[in-house]
Design a protein around this motif. Structure first.
Motif, PDB file in Angstrom:
ATOM      1  N   ARG A 122      -4.701  -0.911  -7.558  1.00 40.75           N
ATOM      2  CA  ARG A 122      -6.046  -0.485  -7.245  1.00 40.75           C
ATOM      3  C   ARG A 122      -6.019   0.990  -6.332  1.00 40.75           C
ATOM      4  N   LYS A 123      -6.921   1.567  -6.706  1.00 40.10           N
ATOM      5  CA  LYS A 123      -6.997   3.162  -5.930  1.00 40.10           C
ATOM      6  C   LYS A 123      -8.455   2.872  -5.060  1.00 40.10           C
ATOM      7  N   LEU A 124      -8.123   3.484  -4.020  1.00 38.92           N
ATOM      8  CA  LEU A 124      -9.146   3.567  -2.956  1.00 38.92           C
ATOM      9  C   LEU A 124      -9.321   4.781  -2.694  1.00 38.92           C
ATOM     10  N   LYS A 125     -10.668   5.497  -2.727  1.00 32.79           N
ATOM     11  CA  LYS A 125     -10.834   6.830  -2.414  1.00 32.79           C
ATOM     12  C   LYS A 125     -12.140   6.831  -1.893  1.00 32.79           C
ATOM     13  N   ARG A 126     -12.395   7.734  -1.220  1.00 33.95           N
ATOM     14  CA  ARG A 126     -13.954   7.801  -0.533  1.00 33.95           C
ATOM     15  C   ARG A 126     -14.398   9.462  -1.013  1.00 33.95           C
TER      16      ARG A 126
ATOM     17  N   LEU B  79      -3.309   0.444  -3.686  1.00 38.50           N
ATOM     18  CA  LEU B  79      -2.816  -0.815  -3.426  1.00 38.50           C
ATOM     19  C   LEU B  79      -2.280  -1.349  -4.804  1.00 38.50           C
ATOM     20  N   LYS B  80      -1.171  -1.900  -4.607  1.00 33.62           N
ATOM     21  CA  LYS B  80      -0.639  -2.830  -5.742  1.00 33.62           C
ATOM     22  C   LYS B  80       0.005  -3.987  -5.466  1.00 33.62           C
ATOM     23  N   ARG B  81      -0.257  -4.908  -6.426  1.00 38.66           N
ATOM     24  CA  ARG B  81       0.153  -6.402  -6.225  1.00 38.66           C
ATOM     25  C   ARG B  81       1.878  -6.363  -6.267  1.00 38.66           C
TER      26      ARG B  81
ATOM     27  N   GLY C  73       6.336   8.781 -10.944  1.00 39.03           N
ATOM     28  CA  GLY C  73       5.717   9.166  -9.642  1.00 39.03           C
ATOM     29  C   GLY C  73       4.713  10.304  -9.688  1.00 39.03           C
ATOM     30  N   GLU C  74       4.709  10.890  -8.815  1.00 42.14           N
ATOM     31  CA  GLU C  74       3.526  12.225  -8.658  1.00 42.14           C
ATOM     32  C   GLU C  74       4.178  13.316  -8.211  1.00 42.14           C
ATOM     33  N   ILE C  75       3.964  14.447  -9.005  1.00 42.50           N
ATOM     34  CA  ILE C  75       4.490  15.867  -8.583  1.00 42.50           C
ATOM     35  C   ILE C  75       3.418  16.388  -7.766  1.00 42.50           C
TER      36      ILE C  75
ATOM     37  N   THR D 254       0.748  -1.276   0.020  1.00 41.26           N
ATOM     38  CA  THR D 254      -0.069   0.020   0.026  1.00 41.26           C
ATOM     39  C   THR D 254       0.882   1.327   0.084  1.00 41.26           C
ATOM     40  N   GLU D 255       0.472   2.207  -0.612  1.00 39.32           N
ATOM     41  CA  GLU D 255       1.145   3.516  -0.668  1.00 39.32           C
ATOM     42  C   GLU D 255      -0.207   4.743  -0.553  1.00 39.32           C
ATOM     43  N   ASP D 256       0.448   5.849  -0.067  1.00 43.14           N
ATOM     44  CA  ASP D 256      -0.291   6.780  -0.265  1.00 43.14           C
ATOM     45  C   ASP D 256      -0.837   6.994  -1.568  1.00 43.14           C
ATOM     46  N   LYS D 257      -1.990   7.707  -1.887  1.00 44.99           N
ATOM     47  CA  LYS D 257      -2.346   8.121  -3.042  1.00 44.99           C
ATOM     48  C   LYS D 257      -2.325   9.761  -3.151  1.00 44.99           C
ATOM     49  N   TYR D 258      -1.462  10.079  -3.817  1.00 46.24           N
ATOM     50  CA  TYR D 258      -0.968  11.721  -3.650  1.00 46.24           C
ATOM     51  C   TYR D 258      -2.026  12.202  -4.697  1.00 46.24           C
ATOM     52  N   ASP D 259      -2.158  13.572  -4.236  1.00 51.85           N
ATOM     53  CA  ASP D 259      -3.374  14.239  -5.378  1.00 51.85           C
ATOM     54  C   ASP D 259      -2.446  15.219  -6.173  1.00 51.85           C
TER      55      ASP D 259
ATOM     56  N   ILE E 206       0.335  15.513 -10.045  1.00 47.88           N
ATOM     57  CA  ILE E 206       0.220  15.175 -11.215  1.00 47.88           C
ATOM     58  C   ILE E 206       1.190  14.127 -11.548  1.00 47.88           C
ATOM     59  N   ARG E 207       1.030  13.093 -12.415  1.00 53.68           N
ATOM     60  CA  ARG E 207       1.671  11.962 -12.761  1.00 53.68           C
ATOM     61  C   ARG E 207       2.697  12.236 -13.534  1.00 53.68           C
ATOM     62  N   ALA E 208       3.900  11.948 -13.143  1.00 49.34           N
ATOM     63  CA  ALA E 208       4.952  12.161 -14.031  1.00 49.34           C
ATOM     64  C   ALA E 208       5.948  11.139 -14.133  1.00 49.34           C
TER      65      ALA E 208
ATOM     66  N   SER F 131       4.448  14.302 -19.013  1.00 53.11           N
ATOM     67  CA  SER F 131       3.195  14.110 -18.213  1.00 53.11           C
ATOM     68  C   SER F 131       2.270  12.855 -18.751  1.00 53.11           C
ATOM     69  N   ARG F 132       1.215  12.709 -18.129  1.00 49.73           N
ATOM     70  CA  ARG F 132       0.487  11.449 -18.379  1.00 49.73           C
ATOM     71  C   ARG F 132       0.341  11.415 -19.839  1.00 49.73           C
ATOM     72  N   THR F 133       0.004  12.564 -20.382  1.00 52.10           N
ATOM     73  CA  THR F 133      -0.235  12.525 -21.945  1.00 52.10           C
ATOM     74  C   THR F 133       1.038  12.599 -22.576  1.00 52.10           C
TER      75      THR F 133
ATOM     76  N   VAL G 163       8.463   9.509  -5.948  1.00 54.63           N
ATOM     77  CA  VAL G 163       8.865   8.534  -6.875  1.00 54.63           C
ATOM     78  C   VAL G 163       8.138   7.177  -6.336  1.00 54.63           C
ATOM     79  N   PHE G 164       7.529   6.574  -7.011  1.00 55.31           N
ATOM     80  CA  PHE G 164       6.889   5.291  -6.555  1.00 55.31           C
ATOM     81  C   PHE G 164       7.362   3.966  -7.555  1.00 55.31           C
ATOM     82  N   ASP G 165       7.830   4.268  -8.562  1.00 57.33           N
ATOM     83  CA  ASP G 165       8.281   3.103  -9.314  1.00 57.33           C
ATOM     84  C   ASP G 165       9.654   3.346 -10.306  1.00 57.33           C
TER      85      ASP G 165
HETATM   86  P1  AMP Z   1      -7.180   8.636 -10.765  1.00 55.54           P
HETATM   87  O1  AMP Z   1      -6.589   9.829 -11.254  1.00 55.54           O
HETATM   88  O2  AMP Z   1      -8.054   8.747  -9.812  1.00 55.54           O
HETATM   89  O3  AMP Z   1      -7.567   7.535 -11.991  1.00 55.54           O
HETATM   90  O4  AMP Z   1      -5.929   7.792 -10.003  1.00 55.54           O
HETATM   91  C1  AMP Z   1      -4.887   7.327 -10.615  1.00 55.54           C
HETATM   92  C2  AMP Z   1      -3.841   8.436 -10.434  1.00 55.54           C
HETATM   93  O5  AMP Z   1      -3.313   8.659  -9.253  1.00 55.54           O
HETATM   94  C3  AMP Z   1      -2.404   8.136 -11.352  1.00 55.54           C
HETATM   95  O6  AMP Z   1      -2.437   8.380 -12.566  1.00 55.54           O
HETATM   96  C4  AMP Z   1      -1.468   9.055 -10.513  1.00 55.54           C
HETATM   97  O7  AMP Z   1      -1.214  10.312 -11.145  1.00 55.54           O
HETATM   98  C5  AMP Z   1      -2.162   9.039  -9.323  1.00 55.54           C
HETATM   99  N1  AMP Z   1      -1.160   8.448  -7.934  1.00 55.54           N
HETATM  100  C6  AMP Z   1      -1.290   9.189  -6.897  1.00 55.54           C
HETATM  101  N2  AMP Z   1      -0.638   8.193  -5.857  1.00 55.54           N
HETATM  102  C7  AMP Z   1      -0.098   7.524  -6.586  1.00 55.54           C
HETATM  103  C8  AMP Z   1       0.818   5.946  -6.264  1.00 55.54           C
HETATM  104  N3  AMP Z   1       1.274   5.950  -4.956  1.00 55.54           N
HETATM  105  N4  AMP Z   1       0.626   5.043  -7.277  1.00 55.54           N
HETATM  106  C9  AMP Z   1       0.262   5.380  -8.465  1.00 55.54           C
HETATM  107  N5  AMP Z   1      -0.271   6.448  -8.675  1.00 55.54           N
HETATM  108  C10 AMP Z   1      -0.688   7.202  -7.873  1.00 55.54           C
END
Ligand code: AMP
Length: 556
Positions: free
Chosen positions: A416-420, A399-401, A293-295, A243-248, A250-252, A265-267, A332-334
């Motif tokens: 997997r992403k878990l949000k509420r 959550l990542k396998r 990772g995420e900026i 498990t990792e935090d889901k950062y809010d 920008i994917r980079a 960027s993601r694009t 950075v997460f990967d």
């Molecule tokens: P969503 O934008 O809700 O579809 O969630 C996916 C996005 O969460 C990814 O594209 C990443 O930009 C972001 N994200 C934040 N933290 C992480 C993390 N620890 N691992 C993977 N993605 C993450």
């Protein structure tokens, strides 16, 4: 290019994937090395390799003017053909009149390799007369075409629009079939080298493993699919996760190659210029690597929400004030590659180990902390981690396998992403509309309202998603009985049916009577247990909005 054009036309005419692959494979096998490199690239609809940043700088107007001059047709005729096909190459192809004797007897003069060399010359044109040079070369290319299709495909490649119904994956398969290697090895080599042409040649020569990683060519990001917060997580059973935090933020994806640092960027566009401090942090690394990772924006040790990052996006000139005001860091997460090792086929646990060894964290570069979640852990453990992530100011939990490879561009079940949702609102439906497509016969689009201070109903949003077909069918007959008139395109209904709606953000907006709009509203459930006079009020919306702004540390 005559043979290329013939093959491309046959591919376009085939519907089946296997047949398309076979035609391309057969054609590739006939080519000599130089033509093979060029033709493989051309089949992806581009004049150059993916990692190559050159461009032709040839506009549609120029191409049309040059072709018109050679074959003496009028603009209007071309425009008409263009309207019909929507494709400049096809349109020009219909107007080409090549010299017949040439078509029949000349050997192929415009080979793929020669066309590639001409494209290179066009891209290299510089200086005051660059435009004229480009036109002259284009004219030479088109005059060398002995068949209409040849001209059509030369133009299609130049404009990056091949339209033969093949994706890059299919060309990979054709290369694999042509030279008897596995498709997985081809895919991997294309990703590493950023050059399908070089890959095709290496496949023929049996040197696929020798292709070096082309730092600077972006790889599509791996994506996550959502799971719903709850008391049970069947999706997580029978596997080990981290498990990792889901950062809010920008994917980079960062490519670090000595002094050369690129951030995609993601694009997949290069956004390095927007983040000079991250570029410096990456330059200070001594290892070549591709990081995912995420900026995020942060201040006083805390992470700021995405909205605050937006002011840094798309800014070309970052002044010192803004840099100081809104510092960013790269979490950075990967790791997709380190030095000459492409890591995407390694399991996540291994990639994580390599990452920890390779990266030296500093103020603007961090490793995302992670924790193992053992197989069969209870939902309470997941929820506790989710709450902890939220308490740290993050959006949710990832959550990542730990045993799975990095699958570029795919939204799979390994991540997997878990949000509420922030909050939900209980609202009443005041107007409904017929749906579209398979929902054309049901009332599936709902405008809903909250209650104002004086008891009036004020619209706040529209929702289309969240209900099952059976629920919608049932509601449709109930609405028809509640009809009270028209409301624009919609049918106004008596305000009887209460919904609970979830949303991502509530924003001020003139779109609805309440002065607010919901972003990504979705229906959580029908609340027949709740009478319309108990729905949420505008004051409650004000409260949620204020709390949201507070959370973002912005003043209203
Ligand atoms: P969503 O934008 O809700 O579809 O969630 C996916 C996005 O969460 C990814 O594209 C990443 O930009 C972001 N994200 C934040 N933290 C992480 C993390 N620890 N691992 C993977 N993605 C993450």
């Amino acid at each position: 290019m005559r043979h290329f054009a013939h093959a491309a036309r046959r591919v376009a005419a085939q519907r089946g994937k296997l047949e398309k692959v076979a035609i391309i494979a057969e054609y590739l096998r006939t080519l000599d090395d130089d033509d093979l490199v060029a033709a493989a690239r051309f089949f992806t609809g581009t004049p150059f390799a993916a990692r190559d940043e050159r461009s032709l700088n040839l506009g549609g107007r120029t191409i049309a003017a040059v072709a018109g001059r050679i074959w003496n047709f009028e603009r209007a005729r071309l425009a008409e053909q263009y309207r019909e096909s929507g494709d400049l190459g096809t349109a020009i192809g219909t107007l080409v009149r090549p010299a017949l004797d040439l078509a029949l007897f000349a050997p192929e003069t415009l080979t793929p390799a020669r066309l590639a060399a001409e494209f290179a010359a066009i891209a290299a044109a510089a200086g005051k007369h660059a435009g004229r040079t480009r036109e002259a070369i284009l004219e030479r290319i088109l005059r060398a075409c002995t068949e209409p299709d040849e001209a059509a495909y030369a133009v299609k490649i130049a404009t990056g629009d091949l339209r033969i119904g093949v994706r890059e994956g299919l060309i990979n398969e054709a290369i694999a079939q042509a030279f008897d290697v596995t498709e997985a090895r081809v895919r991997r080599a294309v990703m590493a080298s950023g050059d399908i042409g070089a890959t095709a040649l290496a496949a023929r020569r049996g040197t696929l493993d020798e292709l070096r990683i082309a730092y600077g060519t972006p790889i599509a990001a791996m994506l996550a699919s959502p799971i719903v917060h709850g008391e049970r997580y069947p999706e997580l059973a029978d596997a080990a996760w981290i498990t990792e935090d889901k950062y809010d933020g920008i994917r980079a994806q960062a490519h670090v190659d000595g002094e050369t640092v690129r951030i995609f960027s993601r694009t997949l566009s290069d956004v390095a210029a927007s983040y000079p401090e991250i570029v410096s942090a990456l330059r200070a690394q001594r290892t070549r690597m591709i990081l995912d990772g995420e900026i995020v924006a942060w201040r006083d040790g805390g992470v700021l929400p995405f909205r605050t990052l937006q002011s840094r996006l798309q800014r070309k000139n970052l002044d010192a004030h803004l840099l100081a005001e809104l510092p960013v860091k790269f979490v950075v997460f990967d790791a997709l590659a380190i030095e000459d090792d492409l890591l995407i086929d390694e399991p996540l646990a291994m990639r994580r180990m390599r990452l920890a060894d390779a990266v030296r964290p500093n103020e603007n570069l961090e490793l995302a902390p992670f924790a193992a979640l053992e197989t069969g852990s209870p939902a309470s453990e997941v929820n506790a981690r989710f709450d902890a992530a939220r308490a740290r100011g993050h959006e949710g939990l990832m959550l990542k396998r730990s045993d799975t490879p990095y699958t570029p561009g795919r939204r799979g079940k390994a991540w997997r992403k878990l949000k509420r949702e922030l909050a939900t609102l209980d609202v009443v439906i005041v107007a409904v509309e017929w749906g579209h497509g398979k929902r054309a016969r049901v009332l599936s689009d709902y405008t809903f309202a909250v209650r104002g201070g004086d008891g009036s109903l004020l619209t706040i949003g529209k929702a289309y998603t969240g209900l099952t077909d059976a629920e919608i069918a049932d509601l449709t007959s109930r609405f028809l009985a509640l009809e009270i008139g028209r409301r624009g395109r919609a049918i106004a209904v008596e305000p009887r049916i209460v919904l609970e709606v979830a949303f991502d953000v509530v924003q001020r907006s003139d779109l609805h009577e309440s002065g607010y709009a919901l972003r990504f509203p979705r229906i959580v459930r029908i609340r027949d247990d709740k009478p319309p006079d108990e729905i949420d009020t505008l004051a409650r919306v004000d409260e949620i909005h204020a709390a949201m702004l507070e959370r973002e540390r912005l003043t209203p």
